[in-house]
Motif scaffolding. Structure first.
Motif, PDB file in Angstrom:
ATOM      1  N   VAL A 193      -3.897  -2.216  -9.073  1.00 18.54           N
ATOM      2  CA  VAL A 193      -3.632  -3.516  -8.455  1.00 18.54           C
ATOM      3  C   VAL A 193      -4.673  -4.463  -9.044  1.00 18.54           C
ATOM      4  N   THR A 194      -4.190  -5.514  -9.717  1.00 19.17           N
ATOM      5  CA  THR A 194      -5.080  -6.345 -10.530  1.00 19.17           C
ATOM      6  C   THR A 194      -5.772  -7.427  -9.710  1.00 19.17           C
ATOM      7  N   ARG A 206      -7.425 -10.946  -9.840  1.00 17.49           N
ATOM      8  CA  ARG A 206      -7.221 -12.053 -10.777  1.00 17.49           C
ATOM      9  C   ARG A 206      -8.136 -13.224 -10.461  1.00 17.49           C
ATOM     10  N   ASP A 233      -4.864  -9.674  -4.308  1.00 13.07           N
ATOM     11  CA  ASP A 233      -3.610 -10.145  -3.723  1.00 13.07           C
ATOM     12  C   ASP A 233      -3.139  -9.056  -2.755  1.00 13.07           C
ATOM     13  N   ASP A 241      -0.576  -8.858  -0.819  1.00 18.53           N
ATOM     14  CA  ASP A 241       0.856  -8.523  -0.919  1.00 18.53           C
ATOM     15  C   ASP A 241       1.091  -7.542  -2.071  1.00 18.53           C
ATOM     16  N   GLU A 242       0.374  -7.771  -3.170  1.00 19.26           N
ATOM     17  CA  GLU A 242       0.493  -6.863  -4.318  1.00 19.26           C
ATOM     18  C   GLU A 242      -0.011  -5.458  -3.957  1.00 19.26           C
ATOM     19  N   LEU A 243      -1.085  -5.419  -3.175  1.00 15.20           N
ATOM     20  CA  LEU A 243      -1.620  -4.126  -2.731  1.00 15.20           C
ATOM     21  C   LEU A 243      -0.594  -3.397  -1.867  1.00 15.20           C
ATOM     22  N   ARG A 244      -0.032  -4.108  -0.906  1.00 19.46           N
ATOM     23  CA  ARG A 244       0.970  -3.462  -0.028  1.00 19.46           C
ATOM     24  C   ARG A 244       2.155  -2.953  -0.838  1.00 19.46           C
ATOM     25  N   ALA A 245       2.580  -3.748  -1.814  1.00 17.15           N
ATOM     26  CA  ALA A 245       3.745  -3.367  -2.639  1.00 17.15           C
ATOM     27  C   ALA A 245       3.445  -2.154  -3.513  1.00 17.15           C
ATOM     28  N   ALA A 246       2.158  -1.921  -3.819  1.00 18.67           N
ATOM     29  CA  ALA A 246       1.789  -0.797  -4.694  1.00 18.67           C
ATOM     30  C   ALA A 246       1.857   0.543  -3.969  1.00 18.67           C
ATOM     31  N   HIS A 301      -3.613  -2.700 -17.785  1.00 23.67           N
ATOM     32  CA  HIS A 301      -2.929  -3.837 -18.403  1.00 23.67           C
ATOM     33  C   HIS A 301      -3.958  -4.558 -19.271  1.00 23.67           C
ATOM     34  N   GLU A 331      -4.362  -8.292 -19.465  1.00 22.49           N
ATOM     35  CA  GLU A 331      -4.933  -8.999 -18.308  1.00 22.49           C
ATOM     36  C   GLU A 331      -6.445  -9.197 -18.485  1.00 22.49           C
TER      37      GLU A 331
END
Length: 396
Positions: free
Chosen positions: A147-148, A150, A159, A161-166, A365, A368
């Motif tokens: 989880v990046t 940024r 982020d 939301d990005e963590l939850r989605a991972a 990535h 990134e």
């Protein structure tokens, strides 16, 4: 046909094939070869407190730790770790069943992942991440899910939301690092609350690398994840003496957790080093009992060094992300007309007589992390002043 293998199969097993010589070794060799100032690898260029060094000498002379110490660590150090956790954070741990001494935080990470991860399990980690994380997840047969973090408003942010989605049904463990190397980000109470709620909701284990707990600046505060609701029983917290007391070569780290989790990690650890750092364990026990004034002076010294190097980097033309913790500064090289951190760092010794680390090595990535470069400021003031003077060459 001596020296030949019987098949065309590579010698290094495929789990580790992607991990060649570390960038730290490459850059440190480059520093030696070019006579450059090495701001790449994160180790101090002076030793820590004299009384702590003398404590190690005393232990050696007294014959304490010269033979195998107890597997979990010497009782004096386990007691000191527990006292430190309680004094600073109100976290109560039983020194006999809830503390394990390791060969630095690096072994603690390896043992925790080897113990808790099965082949096929997913491990969520923030990228950029310390390079041993990826290797240890691979050795355990796990799958790393980055989880990046940024850039946002002058720092690197998570982020949620990005963590939850991972997180998926295959996620076993969250690997959290705060204060964060290499970005210098310190997770906020709100971020940690959300991480804790996610871990409880999805019944995840959490390994937290907190080796920079005493290097937090400005208004930032280090809040151990284990202090949050529902986290004490699912969190393996990792600490280390190397970064706090400037004796990185001693390799004394520890974990604190529940008896069950400590027992699991010890099962893996006993077949890695078995035990280590005997006399140094007694010295670190004394170091952890140093008065608060030591920790405050250490932080103030590093804060002054942070500001000195950050100003020098800004003068040289870098965009500087001023860290809230750790002893690293991440910079963006694009204002210098550059975009490839690897090429920039390999050329920097010839251009300016300074060595840094390209952050892309800490990313899955790579694109990134391409424009970001990390500098360490855990060096003598005169060294940092000279580095800042040399870097001015980049400004033309």
């Amino acid at each position: 046909m001596t020296g030949m293998t019987s098949s065309a199969r590579p010698l290094l097993n495929r789990r580790l094939a992607e991990f060649g010589t570390t960038i730290f070794a490459e850059m440190s060799a480059l520093a030696l070869r070019t006579g450059s100032i090495n701001l790449g690898q994160g180790f101090p260029d002076t030793d820590g407190p004299e009384e702590v060094r003398e404590a190690a000498v005393r232990a050696l002379r007294d014959g304490r730790g010269n033979q195998y110490p107890p597997g979990p660590g010497v009782p004096e150090l386990r007691t000191a770790v527990a006292a430190h956790q309680e004094r600073r954070y109100g976290l109560a741990y039983d020194p006999d069943t809830e503390v394990l001494v390791t060969a630095g935080a690096t072994e603690a990470i390896a043992a925790a992942l080897l113990a808790l991860v099965e082949p096929g399990d997913e491990v969520v980690a923030f990228e950029p991440y310390y390079d041993s994380y990826a290797a240890c997840i691979a050795m355990a047969g796990g799958t790393r899910v980055p989880v990046t973090l940024r850039p946002h408003d002058g720092s690197f942010r998570l982020d949620l939301d990005e963590l939850r989605a991972a997180v998926t049904d295959r996620t076993r463990l969250l690997l959290i690092n705060t204060p964060h190397n290499p970005t210098g980000t310190v997770l906020t109470r709100e971020e940690l609350t959300a991480i804790a709620e996610l871990a409880v909701e999805r019944d995840l284990l959490v390994v937290t690398d907190e080796v920079y707990e005493h290097l937090v600046f400005d208004d930032a505060e280090h809040l151990p994840l284990a202090t949050f609701p529902g986290m004490r029983e699912r969190t393996v917290s990792i600490g280390s003496a190397g970064k706090t007391f400037s004796f990185t070569g001693w390799k004394v780290g520890w974990i604190t957790s529940t008896p069950g989790l400590v027992s699991a990690v010890r099962s893996a650890k006993q077949f890695l080093t078995y035990v280590s750092s005997g006399p140094f364990q007694y010295a670190v026990a004394e170091a952890l009992a140093l008065p608060d004034s030591y920790f405050a002076a250490f932080r103030e010294d590093m804060l002054a060094k942070r500001d000195l190097l950050a100003a020098g980097l800004a003068d040289a033309g870098f965009k500087v992300f001023k860290p809230a913790g750790t002893y690293f500064v991440t910079t963006d090289i694009r204002p210098l007309g550059e975009s490839d951190g690897f090429a920039f760092c390999r050329a920097l010794p010839e251009r300016a007589g300074v060595v840094a680390i390209p952050n892309a090595v800490f990313y899955d990535h790579r694109e990134e992390g391409a424009p970001f470069v990390r500098f360490a400021f855990c060096k003598q003031t005169a060294v940092l002043e000279e580095a800042a003077a040399r870097l001015k060459a980049l400004a033309g």
